[in-house]
Motif scaffolding. Structure first.
Motif, PDB file in Angstrom:
ATOM      1  N   TYR A   1      43.790  27.789  52.052  1.00  0.00           N
ATOM      2  CA  TYR A   1      42.875  29.213  52.010  1.00  0.00           C
ATOM      3  C   TYR A   1      42.185  29.312  53.024  1.00  0.00           C
ATOM      4  CZ  TYR A   1      40.490  33.008  49.781  1.00  0.00           C
ATOM      5  OH  TYR A   1      40.094  34.129  49.410  1.00  0.00           O
TER       6      TYR A   1
ATOM      7  N   THR B   1      44.771  33.125  51.957  1.00  0.00           N
ATOM      8  CA  THR B   1      45.624  33.585  50.754  1.00  0.00           C
ATOM      9  C   THR B   1      46.665  32.410  50.541  1.00  0.00           C
ATOM     10  OG1 THR B   1      47.209  35.038  50.111  1.00  0.00           O
ATOM     11  CG2 THR B   1      47.363  34.306  52.427  1.00  0.00           C
TER      12      THR B   1
ATOM     13  N   SER C   1      49.188  33.011  48.553  1.00  0.00           N
ATOM     14  CA  SER C   1      50.259  33.685  48.042  1.00  0.00           C
ATOM     15  C   SER C   1      51.669  33.628  48.622  1.00  0.00           C
ATOM     16  CB  SER C   1      49.997  35.435  48.131  1.00  0.00           C
ATOM     17  OG  SER C   1      51.323  36.175  47.755  1.00  0.00           O
TER      18      SER C   1
ATOM     19  N   TYR D   1      49.367  35.696  32.437  1.00  0.00           N
ATOM     20  CA  TYR D   1      49.773  36.626  33.500  1.00  0.00           C
ATOM     21  C   TYR D   1      50.725  37.906  32.634  1.00  0.00           C
ATOM     22  CZ  TYR D   1      52.040  39.024  37.379  1.00  0.00           C
ATOM     23  OH  TYR D   1      52.771  39.835  38.010  1.00  0.00           O
TER      24      TYR D   1
ATOM     25  N   ARG E   1      47.705  39.961  32.340  1.00  0.00           N
ATOM     26  CA  ARG E   1      47.472  40.120  33.984  1.00  0.00           C
ATOM     27  C   ARG E   1      46.484  39.222  34.516  1.00  0.00           C
ATOM     28  NH1 ARG E   1      52.034  41.654  35.577  1.00  0.00           N
ATOM     29  NH2 ARG E   1      53.235  43.308  34.236  1.00  0.00           N
ATOM     30  N   LYS E   2      46.189  38.174  34.166  1.00  0.00           N
ATOM     31  CA  LYS E   2      45.499  37.133  34.726  1.00  0.00           C
ATOM     32  C   LYS E   2      45.847  37.033  36.344  1.00  0.00           C
ATOM     33  CE  LYS E   2      42.828  36.709  31.244  1.00  0.00           C
ATOM     34  NZ  LYS E   2      41.346  37.078  31.149  1.00  0.00           N
ATOM     35  N   ASN E   3      45.069  36.301  37.291  1.00  0.00           N
ATOM     36  CA  ASN E   3      45.556  35.996  38.514  1.00  0.00           C
ATOM     37  C   ASN E   3      46.837  35.452  38.737  1.00  0.00           C
ATOM     38  OD1 ASN E   3      45.469  34.430  41.022  1.00  0.00           O
ATOM     39  ND2 ASN E   3      43.363  35.525  41.248  1.00  0.00           N
ATOM     40  N   GLU E   4      47.642  36.470  39.473  1.00  0.00           N
ATOM     41  CA  GLU E   4      49.004  35.820  39.566  1.00  0.00           C
ATOM     42  C   GLU E   4      49.160  34.686  40.284  1.00  0.00           C
ATOM     43  OE1 GLU E   4      53.084  37.806  41.855  1.00  0.00           O
ATOM     44  OE2 GLU E   4      51.037  38.746  42.002  1.00  0.00           O
ATOM     45  N   ILE E   5      48.424  34.378  41.425  1.00  0.00           N
ATOM     46  CA  ILE E   5      48.459  33.245  42.298  1.00  0.00           C
ATOM     47  C   ILE E   5      48.197  31.843  41.425  1.00  0.00           C
ATOM     48  CG2 ILE E   5      47.487  32.116  44.250  1.00  0.00           C
ATOM     49  CD1 ILE E   5      47.365  34.874  45.649  1.00  0.00           C
ATOM     50  N   ILE E   6      47.378  32.083  40.849  1.00  0.00           N
ATOM     51  CA  ILE E   6      46.726  30.769  40.313  1.00  0.00           C
ATOM     52  C   ILE E   6      47.736  30.512  38.870  1.00  0.00           C
ATOM     53  CG2 ILE E   6      45.118  29.962  38.439  1.00  0.00           C
ATOM     54  CD1 ILE E   6      42.922  31.526  39.888  1.00  0.00           C
ATOM     55  N   ALA E   7      48.322  31.588  38.404  1.00  0.00           N
ATOM     56  CA  ALA E   7      49.350  31.488  37.163  1.00  0.00           C
ATOM     57  C   ALA E   7      50.390  30.837  37.990  1.00  0.00           C
ATOM     58  CB  ALA E   7      49.568  32.775  36.613  1.00  0.00           C
TER      59      ALA E   7
END
Length: 275
Positions: free
Chosen positions: A134, A139, A141, A198, A202-208
């Motif tokens: 990061y 990012t 992603s 998610y 719709r929680k954080n996509e990257i963390i999920a």
């Protein structure tokens, strides 16, 4: 004759859109679909039992060396192509699974480090990888994997997740005495948490994604161990060789299907450059 400012802005925007589209076309990883997660779980299970099979049937040093050579060779193939190629990508994942299992086993068996300590160690290492990634790229992603440096960070991270997942699965099965089947159920529940978070909230996509990615390792490994190990160890006793072969066949069929149908490829067309 003065240039039309509206036309200039539109042209710049079009060029920017073209660059974005080209980057997406050249992305080196698959789209995240149900096929991705099924294949991922299968490769983790296959890597776990095949690694054990190699170590138990040939000299462990030779087995680790072969795993390392296979991993390096598959990575050379992956970095040599300019776009996502299903069979190359999943070959790397399989080799990472095999070598990641060996790395975690070496830390415990050869160095004598307890599973709880190795799990903690790999957790710290993986956190350091994420922080470094990061810091350089701003990012995490996987949809942005279109440069060599980002791809390098991606595969280092994947290797770290496999090592951590292996150590965590062994810790719950052995140190915590849950056994392979109960460990598989435990991590399956943990895997479902970010997925539901998610999809429903719709929680954080990257963390999920990365949490789920880590959890797939002990899920696949625990259930494959349960199927392969002897009854005295709490398993079904089908053997590492037959389970490895069956999982390999299923993976080949699934990857072949993805190669033909391109169900895991972003098909959004590239916009033509403005003349």
């Amino acid at each position: 004759m003065a240039k039309n400012p509206t036309y200039s802005i539109a042209k710049v925007k079009s060029i920017s859109d073209n660059m974005h589209q080209a980057q997406r076309v050249l992305t080196k990883v698959p789209e995240i679909t149900i096929f991705f997660w099924i294949t991922k779980v299968l490769t983790t299970g296959m890597g776990e039992v095949f690694s054990d099979y190699l170590v138990n049937h040939i000299n462990p040093i030779i087995a680790v060396a072969l795993g390392g050579i296979g991993l390096v060779g598959s990575l050379v193939l992956q970095f040599s192509v300019r776009r996502y190629v299903a069979w190359i990508y999943w070959l790397v994942v399989v080799m990472v699974s095999i070598f990641g299992t060996m790395a975690a086993d070496v830390v415990h068996i050869v160095l004598g480090i307890p599973y709880i300590a190795s799990t903690t160690f790999f957790t710290v290492v993986l956190a350091a990888i994420f922080i470094t990634w990061y810091a350089y790229e701003k990012t995490l992603s996987i949809h942005s994997i279109f440069t060599i440096r980002r791809e390098s960070f991606y595969w280092i991270t994947v290797l770290g997740t496999f090592a951590l997942g292996t150590a965590a699965g062994d810790m719950t099965a052995s140190t915590m005495h849950l056994g392979y089947f109960s460990s598989g159920l435990l991590f399956a529940v943990m895997l479902a948490i970010p997925a539901l978070g998610y999809w429903l909230f719709r929680k954080n996509e990257i963390i999920a994604f990365w949490f789920a990615y880590i959890m797939t390792r002990p899920v696949g490994a625990s259930f494959s161990d349960w199927i392969s190990v002897s009854h005295t160890r709490g398993g079904l006793g089908l053997g590492e060789g037959p389970v490895s072969l069956c999982l390999t066949i299923v993976i080949v069929i699934l990857v072949g299907y993805l190669t033909v149908t391109r169900r895991d490829v972003n098909v959004e067309p590239v916009v033509s450059d403005v003349q």
